[in-house]
Design a protein around this motif. Structure first.
Motif, mmCIF file in Angstrom:
data_model
loop_
_atom_site.group_PDB
_atom_site.id
_atom_site.type_symbol
_atom_site.label_atom_id
_atom_site.label_comp_id
_atom_site.label_asym_id
_atom_site.label_seq_id
_atom_site.Cartn_x
_atom_site.Cartn_y
_atom_site.Cartn_z
ATOM 1 N N VAL A 43 70.396 63.001 19.386
ATOM 2 C CA VAL A 43 69.221 62.140 19.528
ATOM 3 C C VAL A 43 68.534 62.414 20.859
ATOM 4 O O VAL A 43 67.294 62.521 20.922
ATOM 5 C CB VAL A 43 69.631 60.652 19.426
ATOM 6 C CG1 VAL A 43 68.439 59.748 19.720
ATOM 7 C CG2 VAL A 43 70.186 60.353 18.036
ATOM 8 N N LEU A 44 69.315 62.556 21.912
ATOM 9 C CA LEU A 44 68.742 62.857 23.224
ATOM 10 C C LEU A 44 68.027 64.197 23.221
ATOM 11 O O LEU A 44 66.950 64.344 23.824
ATOM 12 C CB LEU A 44 69.848 62.859 24.281
ATOM 13 C CG LEU A 44 69.412 63.119 25.727
ATOM 14 C CD1 LEU A 44 68.487 62.005 26.201
ATOM 15 C CD2 LEU A 44 70.631 63.240 26.641
ATOM 16 N N HIS A 45 68.598 65.170 22.525
ATOM 17 C CA HIS A 45 67.966 66.489 22.415
ATOM 18 C C HIS A 45 66.600 66.389 21.745
ATOM 19 O O HIS A 45 65.609 66.970 22.216
ATOM 20 C CB HIS A 45 68.879 67.417 21.612
ATOM 21 C CG HIS A 45 68.263 68.723 21.241
ATOM 22 N ND1 HIS A 45 67.921 69.674 22.170
ATOM 23 C CD2 HIS A 45 67.903 69.231 20.029
ATOM 24 C CE1 HIS A 45 67.406 70.729 21.563
ATOM 25 N NE2 HIS A 45 67.375 70.486 20.262
ATOM 26 N N HIS A 46 66.516 65.643 20.653
ATOM 27 C CA HIS A 46 65.245 65.473 19.950
ATOM 28 C C HIS A 46 64.223 64.734 20.825
ATOM 29 O O HIS A 46 63.049 65.118 20.886
ATOM 30 C CB HIS A 46 65.461 64.693 18.645
ATOM 31 C CG HIS A 46 66.030 65.527 17.543
ATOM 32 N ND1 HIS A 46 67.222 66.185 17.654
ATOM 33 C CD2 HIS A 46 65.549 65.814 16.294
ATOM 34 C CE1 HIS A 46 67.467 66.839 16.515
ATOM 35 N NE2 HIS A 46 66.465 66.632 15.687
ATOM 36 N N ILE A 47 64.686 63.692 21.492
ATOM 37 C CA ILE A 47 63.767 62.937 22.347
ATOM 38 C C ILE A 47 63.298 63.787 23.520
ATOM 39 O O ILE A 47 62.123 63.724 23.917
ATOM 40 C CB ILE A 47 64.466 61.646 22.845
ATOM 41 C CG1 ILE A 47 64.717 60.704 21.654
ATOM 42 C CG2 ILE A 47 63.606 60.944 23.888
ATOM 43 C CD1 ILE A 47 65.489 59.454 22.022
ATOM 44 N N ALA A 48 64.198 64.612 24.061
ATOM 45 C CA ALA A 48 63.815 65.489 25.173
ATOM 46 C C ALA A 48 62.741 66.474 24.745
ATOM 47 O O ALA A 48 61.785 66.741 25.485
ATOM 48 C CB ALA A 48 65.039 66.229 25.699
ATOM 49 N N LEU A 49 62.865 67.007 23.537
ATOM 50 C CA LEU A 49 61.845 67.931 23.050
ATOM 51 C C LEU A 49 60.503 67.215 22.875
ATOM 52 O O LEU A 49 59.445 67.786 23.155
ATOM 53 C CB LEU A 49 62.294 68.557 21.726
ATOM 54 C CG LEU A 49 63.460 69.541 21.815
ATOM 55 C CD1 LEU A 49 63.834 70.048 20.430
ATOM 56 C CD2 LEU A 49 63.117 70.711 22.717
ATOM 57 N N LEU A 50 60.558 65.980 22.407
ATOM 58 C CA LEU A 50 59.316 65.218 22.222
ATOM 59 C C LEU A 50 58.682 64.846 23.553
ATOM 60 O O LEU A 50 57.452 64.810 23.681
ATOM 61 C CB LEU A 50 59.601 63.955 21.404
ATOM 62 C CG LEU A 50 59.908 64.164 19.917
ATOM 63 C CD1 LEU A 50 60.370 62.857 19.288
ATOM 64 C CD2 LEU A 50 58.688 64.700 19.170
ATOM 65 N N THR A 51 59.504 64.569 24.542
ATOM 66 C CA THR A 51 58.972 64.088 25.825
ATOM 67 C C THR A 51 58.785 65.196 26.862
ATOM 68 O O THR A 51 58.127 64.970 27.865
ATOM 69 C CB THR A 51 59.905 63.015 26.417
ATOM 70 O OG1 THR A 51 61.230 63.572 26.560
ATOM 71 C CG2 THR A 51 59.953 61.795 25.519
ATOM 72 N N ILE A 52 59.379 66.378 26.604
ATOM 73 C CA ILE A 52 59.244 67.495 27.549
ATOM 74 C C ILE A 52 58.379 68.604 26.970
ATOM 75 O O ILE A 52 57.366 68.995 27.556
ATOM 76 C CB ILE A 52 60.628 68.051 27.946
ATOM 77 C CG1 ILE A 52 61.427 67.003 28.717
ATOM 78 C CG2 ILE A 52 60.470 69.314 28.796
ATOM 79 C CD1 ILE A 52 62.849 67.435 29.049
ATOM 80 N N LEU A 53 58.777 69.106 25.782
ATOM 81 C CA LEU A 53 58.045 70.239 25.202
ATOM 82 C C LEU A 53 56.620 69.863 24.844
ATOM 83 O O LEU A 53 55.684 70.647 25.085
ATOM 84 C CB LEU A 53 58.782 70.759 23.968
ATOM 85 C CG LEU A 53 58.163 71.995 23.299
ATOM 86 C CD1 LEU A 53 58.097 73.161 24.281
ATOM 87 C CD2 LEU A 53 58.958 72.389 22.058
ATOM 88 N N LEU A 54 56.431 68.677 24.265
ATOM 89 C CA LEU A 54 55.077 68.284 23.852
ATOM 90 C C LEU A 54 54.123 68.145 25.036
ATOM 91 O O LEU A 54 53.043 68.768 25.032
ATOM 92 C CB LEU A 54 55.138 66.972 23.055
ATOM 93 C CG LEU A 54 53.773 66.390 22.653
ATOM 94 C CD1 LEU A 54 53.028 67.355 21.738
ATOM 95 C CD2 LEU A 54 53.940 65.033 21.982
ATOM 96 N N PRO A 55 54.459 67.381 26.084
ATOM 97 C CA PRO A 55 53.527 67.294 27.220
ATOM 98 C C PRO A 55 53.283 68.641 27.898
ATOM 99 O O PRO A 55 52.150 68.936 28.308
ATOM 100 C CB PRO A 55 54.221 66.314 28.179
ATOM 101 C CG PRO A 55 55.157 65.539 27.327
ATOM 102 C CD PRO A 55 55.621 66.487 26.277
ATOM 103 N N VAL A 56 54.352 69.456 28.017
ATOM 104 C CA VAL A 56 54.170 70.767 28.645
ATOM 105 C C VAL A 56 53.228 71.620 27.825
ATOM 106 O O VAL A 56 52.324 72.287 28.365
ATOM 107 C CB VAL A 56 55.535 71.468 28.814
ATOM 108 C CG1 VAL A 56 55.354 72.932 29.187
ATOM 109 C CG2 VAL A 56 56.362 70.767 29.882
ATOM 110 N N THR A 57 53.416 71.607 26.508
ATOM 111 C CA THR A 57 52.586 72.426 25.628
ATOM 112 C C THR A 57 51.130 71.999 25.664
ATOM 113 O O THR A 57 50.215 72.837 25.665
ATOM 114 C CB THR A 57 53.113 72.345 24.178
ATOM 115 O OG1 THR A 57 54.483 72.782 24.159
ATOM 116 C CG2 THR A 57 52.295 73.228 23.249
#
Length: 281
Positions: free
Chosen positions: A128-142
């Motif tokens: 769950v943390l991995h999925h949330i990290a992708l949503l909160t890190i990868l999305l804003p960076v992209t």
């Protein structure tokens, strides 16, 4: 309208719902837990194939200049399919968790509740943390922080999904009772190889590619990047290393169990009888 229909918000839940309806008619002895697990894995594999394909397209299109070359998929795949899938997959993982414990007869799983949700989060905290990290890190960076640079590296991150179909196939083969067949053994090797190459070795490679662009050695590349970038990479890489260690341990246990079973199955050679001729003398 067509864009809305093919968007991940519709595609992934739609596929999951379809598999849940179709699979029970094919595998009539499967429980709800079996159906939900395989449905989730099939959708994960479809998304992984899409992401890997997008990654190959972006990487091959931007390899000339890894910082400045652009490809529209680097941004729009994240918006159309990456974010919807990660959001959907959290829900699908919860359903798989819920039905697995419900089939086992746990009294707390007679219906959905905050207790079942809390139990799922605690048991699958790292996922769950991995999925949330992708949503909160990868999305804003992209979308906001990379200033239209580094499509090449976004494409590389898409390639991390290459191992997912092999992981999913392994679980599906176990579900079908085919864990002792040669396909499961070959797939296990592909899981370890693809996971290591695309989820662990990929990160040093990206640092090397970045360093090569600026003419600096690999060991200097992290110091040339903002601290937030290194921390983001660390947040994504750390669970991958942990999961890879677990995969290696599981593979070793399976290998050891198979070797022990083969040793038990093979007949022991009987010792040669001792000759009594010396006593006769």
């Amino acid at each position: 309208m067509l864009q809305v229909l093919v968007c991940g918000v519709v595609v992934f839940p739609g596929l999951f719902f379809t598999f849940r309806k179709v699979l029970p008619s094919i595998f009539k002895r499967w429980t709800d837990a079996d159906v939900v697990l395989v449905s989730e894995r099939l959708v994960s594999s479809i998304h992984a194939i899409m992401a890997t394909t997008a990654g190959i397209i972006v990487v091959s299109s931007c390899k000339g200049n890894v910082m400045m070359d652009r490809h529209w998929l680097a941004t729009y795949f994240v918006i159309w399919y990456g974010v919807p899938y990660m959001s959907y997959d959290i829900f699908a993982m919860y359903l798989s968790h819920y039905y697995r414990f419900r089939v086992k007869g746990h009294k707390d799983y007679k219906s959905h509740s905050l207790r079942t949700v809390n139990s799922f989060v605690r048991k699958e905290f790292l996922l769950v943390l991995h999925h949330i990290a992708l949503l909160t890190i990868l999305l804003p960076v992209t979308l906001f922080f990379r200033k239209d640079q580094g499509d090449y590296f976004i494409g590389c991150l898409f390639l991390t999904e290459l191992s997912t179909p092999f992981v999913s196939l392994g679980k599906i083969l176990i579900q079908l009772g085919m864990q002792d067949c040669w396909l499961h053994k070959v797939n296990g090797g592909m899981v370890l190889l693809s996971f290591f190459m695309c989820r662990i070795a990929l990160f040093p490679y990206m640092y090397w590619a970045y360093g090569s662009h600026y003419g600096i050695p690999l060991y200097s590349a992290p110091f040339h990047l903002p601290l937030a970038t290194n921390l983001g990479n660390l947040c994504i890489l750390s669970p991958q290393v942990y999961w890879f260690v677990l995969l290696c341990r599981k593979g070793y246990r399976l290998y050891k169990r198979e070797r022990d079973s083969q040793n038990q199955a093979s007949p022991l050679s009987s010792p040669e009888p001792v000759s009594d001729s010396s006593k006769a003398d």
